[in-house]
Design a protein around this motif. Structure first.
Motif, short mmCIF file in Angstrom:
data_model
loop_
_atom_site.label_atom_id
_atom_site.label_comp_id
_atom_site.label_asym_id
_atom_site.label_seq_id
_atom_site.Cartn_x
_atom_site.Cartn_y
_atom_site.Cartn_z
N GLY A 59 0.82 -1.21 0.00
CA GLY A 59 0.00 0.00 0.00
C GLY A 59 0.85 1.26 0.00
O GLY A 59 0.52 2.25 -0.66
N SER A 60 1.96 1.22 0.74
CA SER A 60 2.87 2.37 0.76
C SER A 60 3.51 2.59 -0.60
O SER A 60 3.60 3.74 -1.07
N VAL A 61 3.93 1.52 -1.24
CA VAL A 61 4.52 1.64 -2.58
C VAL A 61 3.50 2.29 -3.51
O VAL A 61 3.82 3.22 -4.26
N ASN A 62 2.25 1.83 -3.44
CA ASN A 62 1.21 2.39 -4.28
C ASN A 62 0.98 3.87 -3.95
O ASN A 62 0.85 4.70 -4.85
N GLY A 63 0.96 4.20 -2.67
CA GLY A 63 0.77 5.60 -2.26
C GLY A 63 1.90 6.50 -2.72
O GLY A 63 1.68 7.64 -3.14
N GLY A 67 1.40 9.51 -5.30
CA GLY A 67 1.84 10.86 -4.95
C GLY A 67 2.78 11.43 -5.99
O GLY A 67 2.68 12.60 -6.37
N LEU A 68 3.70 10.60 -6.46
CA LEU A 68 4.63 11.06 -7.50
C LEU A 68 3.90 11.34 -8.81
O LEU A 68 4.18 12.33 -9.49
N ALA A 69 2.96 10.47 -9.16
CA ALA A 69 2.25 10.63 -10.43
C ALA A 69 1.40 11.89 -10.46
O ALA A 69 1.22 12.50 -11.52
N THR A 70 0.89 12.30 -9.31
CA THR A 70 0.03 13.48 -9.26
C THR A 70 0.77 14.73 -8.79
O THR A 70 0.18 15.80 -8.69
N PRO A 74 3.57 15.47 -0.44
CA PRO A 74 3.18 15.11 0.93
C PRO A 74 2.47 13.75 1.02
O PRO A 74 2.67 13.01 1.99
N VAL A 75 1.70 13.39 0.00
CA VAL A 75 1.05 12.07 -0.03
C VAL A 75 2.12 10.99 -0.14
O VAL A 75 2.08 9.97 0.55
N ALA A 76 3.10 11.20 -1.01
CA ALA A 76 4.18 10.23 -1.20
C ALA A 76 4.99 10.08 0.08
O ALA A 76 5.33 8.96 0.49
N GLU A 77 5.28 11.19 0.73
CA GLU A 77 6.05 11.15 1.98
C GLU A 77 5.29 10.41 3.07
O GLU A 77 5.85 9.55 3.76
N LYS A 78 4.01 10.70 3.20
CA LYS A 78 3.19 10.04 4.22
C LYS A 78 3.12 8.53 3.96
O LYS A 78 3.21 7.73 4.90
N ALA A 79 3.00 8.14 2.71
CA ALA A 79 2.94 6.72 2.36
C ALA A 79 4.26 6.03 2.70
O ALA A 79 4.26 4.92 3.24
N ALA A 80 5.37 6.67 2.41
CA ALA A 80 6.68 6.08 2.73
C ALA A 80 6.86 5.96 4.24
O ALA A 80 7.33 4.93 4.75
N LEU A 117 13.60 7.22 2.58
CA LEU A 117 12.90 7.68 1.38
C LEU A 117 11.94 8.81 1.73
O LEU A 117 11.88 9.82 1.03
N ALA A 118 11.22 8.68 2.84
CA ALA A 118 10.31 9.74 3.28
C ALA A 118 11.09 11.02 3.55
O ALA A 118 10.66 12.12 3.17
N ASP A 119 12.27 10.90 4.17
CA ASP A 119 13.11 12.07 4.43
C ASP A 119 13.54 12.72 3.11
O ASP A 119 13.55 13.95 2.99
N ARG A 120 13.91 11.92 2.13
CA ARG A 120 14.35 12.46 0.84
C ARG A 120 13.19 13.13 0.09
O ARG A 120 13.39 14.14 -0.58
#
Length: 154
Positions: A59-63, A67-70, A74-80, A117-120
């Motif tokens: 689910g995190s990978v998908n999130g 997030g990257l696609a859109t 912040p969505v990508a970071e939260k998912a990571a 990854l979330a930090d980056r």
């Protein structure tokens, strides 16, 4: 005439029965597939927790990808972050005692990798760098699933 009719009916039934048996044998593999991965045997509740954690990772990978696609970092970071060290059940002492050291080290490295990854992502790394790091992390998942399998103690 009656004997001929009975013979025809028996012949038809025979063809049907042979067809059923032949189709069922054809559907089964001739050689048994052997899963050579290392079995990790856990109690049902422990296995469920591990599988839930793996679903969380997916689910995190998908999130992250969404997030990257859109362009919503912040969505990508939260998912990571959701799959970082705070999302790890591997530190549960009852589960940890049943897992090989290599598995635990790999799992912790992967959870820490999601935190990094979330930090980056938060620091504004490029999309290419984020995807490259995500590919490395999912490579850990692929390798782990190739080596281990979770079985339920019976």
């Amino acid at each position: 005439m009656r004997v001929a009719s009975i013979g025809i009916v028996v012949g038809i039934i025979g063809i049907i029965v042979l067809g059923i048996f032949n189709s069922s044998f054809a559907a089964e593999p001739h050689e048994l597939s052997v899963d050579t991965r290392q079995r990790l045997v856990l109690a049902p509740a422990q296995r469920y927790m591990m599988l839930a954690e793996m679903r969380q990772m997916l689910g995190s990978v998908n999130g992250i990808l969404q997030g990257l696609a859109t362009g919503d970092l912040p969505v990508a970071e939260k998912a990571a972050r959701a799959t970082g060290m705070t999302g790890s059940v591997d530190v549960n002492p009852h589960i940890k005692a049943r897992l090989p050291q290599q598995f635990l080290e790999w799992a912790m490295r992967t959870h820490r990798g999601f935190d990094m990854l979330a930090d980056r992502i938060h620091a504004g790394s490029s999309q290419t760098d984020i995807i490259r790091e995500l590919a490395t992390l999912t490579g850990n998942c692929v390798a782990c699933h190739a080596i281990y399998r979770l079985d339920e103690a019976r």
